[in-house]
Scaffold this motif. Sequence first.
Motif, mmCIF file in Angstrom:
data_model
loop_
_atom_site.group_PDB
_atom_site.id
_atom_site.type_symbol
_atom_site.label_atom_id
_atom_site.label_comp_id
_atom_site.label_asym_id
_atom_site.label_seq_id
_atom_site.Cartn_x
_atom_site.Cartn_y
_atom_site.Cartn_z
ATOM 1 N N ASN A 47 62.319 -61.211 51.236
ATOM 2 C CA ASN A 47 61.350 -61.169 52.338
ATOM 3 C C ASN A 47 61.060 -62.569 52.840
ATOM 4 O O ASN A 47 61.260 -63.558 52.129
ATOM 5 N N ARG A 48 60.588 -62.630 54.066
ATOM 6 C CA ARG A 48 60.285 -63.908 54.700
ATOM 7 C C ARG A 48 59.035 -63.781 55.564
ATOM 8 O O ARG A 48 58.662 -62.690 55.996
ATOM 9 N N PRO A 60 54.434 -61.375 54.418
ATOM 10 C CA PRO A 60 55.897 -61.462 54.489
ATOM 11 C C PRO A 60 56.509 -60.094 54.789
ATOM 12 O O PRO A 60 55.952 -59.054 54.448
ATOM 13 N N LYS A 88 60.092 -57.668 54.712
ATOM 14 C CA LYS A 88 61.419 -57.506 54.128
ATOM 15 C C LYS A 88 62.488 -57.579 55.226
ATOM 16 O O LYS A 88 62.374 -56.932 56.256
ATOM 17 N N SER A 96 61.555 -64.905 47.802
ATOM 18 C CA SER A 96 60.373 -64.942 48.673
ATOM 19 C C SER A 96 60.009 -66.394 48.944
ATOM 20 O O SER A 96 59.936 -67.202 48.013
ATOM 21 N N GLU A 144 57.349 -69.404 50.240
ATOM 22 C CA GLU A 144 55.933 -69.678 50.002
ATOM 23 C C GLU A 144 55.420 -70.598 51.103
ATOM 24 O O GLU A 144 56.166 -71.443 51.607
#
Length: 566
Positions: free
Chosen positions: A437-438, A470, A472, A502, A504
């Motif tokens: 995810n972003r 975030p 997916k 992921s 941060e």
Amino acid sequence: MGSAYFVLAALIVLTWVLGWLVGLYRGRFVPGSVLESSVITFVFSTATFTVFLGHIVGGQYGGVPRSTPIVTGAFTILAALVLRSLVRRKKLFGAGGTKNAERALVFGAGDGGMQLVRQLRRSEVSHFNPVGILDDDAAKRHMVIEGVRVHGGRDILEELAKKTGASTLLLAVPSLPADELIEIRDRAESAGLRVLMLPPLDSMMRGRVAADELREINVNDLLGRKPAQLNQTQIAEYLRGKRIMVTGAGGSIGSELCRQISRFRPAELMMLDRDESGLHAVQLSIHDQAMLDGEDTVLASIRDRSSIQEIFALRKPQIVFHAAALKHMPLLEHYPLEALKTNVMGTLNLLEAASMSGVETFVNISTDKAANPSSALGTSKRIAERLTAAEAKKNERAKYVSVRFGNVLGSRGSVLTVFEKQIKDGGPLTVTDPDVNRFFMTIPEACQLVLQAAAVGSSGDTLVLDMGEPIKIADVAKTLIEQSGKKLEIVYTGLRENEKMSEELFDDTEEPEVSSKHEALYEVRVPPIALDLMEIAEIADHDEARDWLASHAYPSFEPYLTESNR
């Protein structure tokens, strides 16, 4: 008996005269409308009481009860209102679209849902006929809106679709969170329903619900974030009349910054890039022509220290937005020396030139990969943040800030453009991992917040944009496939070297605080760093560059070195 006819005739004549005078019988009011009903009540009541008073004052009742005008008038008013209500009912509930209108369910019984159902029921050309409403609010169960009943929540979606024969689900909750949007979409599709939704209210025409603005779910809807409320006046006051330079002006972020800045009427906008095609494109988008013969385009590389210093000394920008960077993580893993030359040395060249030429504000645009960096891209951008913080400490007369944010949808080389190309070619769509995810943000929103950060940030701050939750990557791929109408496969290829599952927004060493100057910004402090250009210039190969980047990302770097970048 004659007196009774006289009373009736008086009522008819007086009602007609008053009705004509106020426009009731001249087509002034919409038939069946609330306003027309109010005027009818006024006209008939006035006529009734006038005849009643005349009947009393005349004193000749002729066997006609004194209450006759009142009773007659009351029944006349009632009959007129009933007839108008029938007209209104036919107008409201006899519409519901064309003869072949699709049977549709509406999700949402709030203001948006009410407006949508009302429009669909009244329109004679609507493509949808609402046959049922869903809402998760138990207090709205069994409510009837414009003749359409609220049956229950999303849990009965499949059952209601079969019962009503609906083929489409209309989402009338523009502010629905992304996770709920995905859940409802999946439920609807499993029930064989096509899903359309209303856009956010701020993007609708006139800020009101309009049935003709129904559209399919797009990737922006998955962001699930309310648009940031910007202080346009504050931004305008900060930028208007200033000499402004944007580096990397031909890129996705840089070009959008130029377009937005130009609307605030700066004294001069200098667009700097080493890509002449990029400069051509951004000039064309702003001025509708691209002669490339003016002072607004500057062809130069931020790696060229002497050229940058000469340009700054000559043009003397007051505000600099530094968007030039190498940003493709997998490529920079193979060529970390290029990340060092552009993202570190290039930034240092700009900071030195800015300090020497008296720049008032310098904004370094960073990335979420600079938080707990695990790649050459991340470490190089982390060092750029530290360099900016160091210049802020050294130069107290000017403002030096960094702005950190995640992925931007639609930028060159972004996952969105890759997926669109793969869909055009017939698939498959490639995703590294089902759970990767972003953080995502649209290009215009990111640039707006960069401008806001420039206006409100304090020197030495690294400002982090509120990126929402975030998302997916697999959900983005599924949404684009559904929009395309094609049946395409998603292939999972596995995470690439040093790629995180992921990203941060904040580093483990940072203590973020919500900015007191804007709710969509967080403030963190990055430790400054001083670099020796001669030392950097001696780095000759990629392995040296990788080790150097890792060793300078933190004041005490050893705990953050991974096996792959030792």
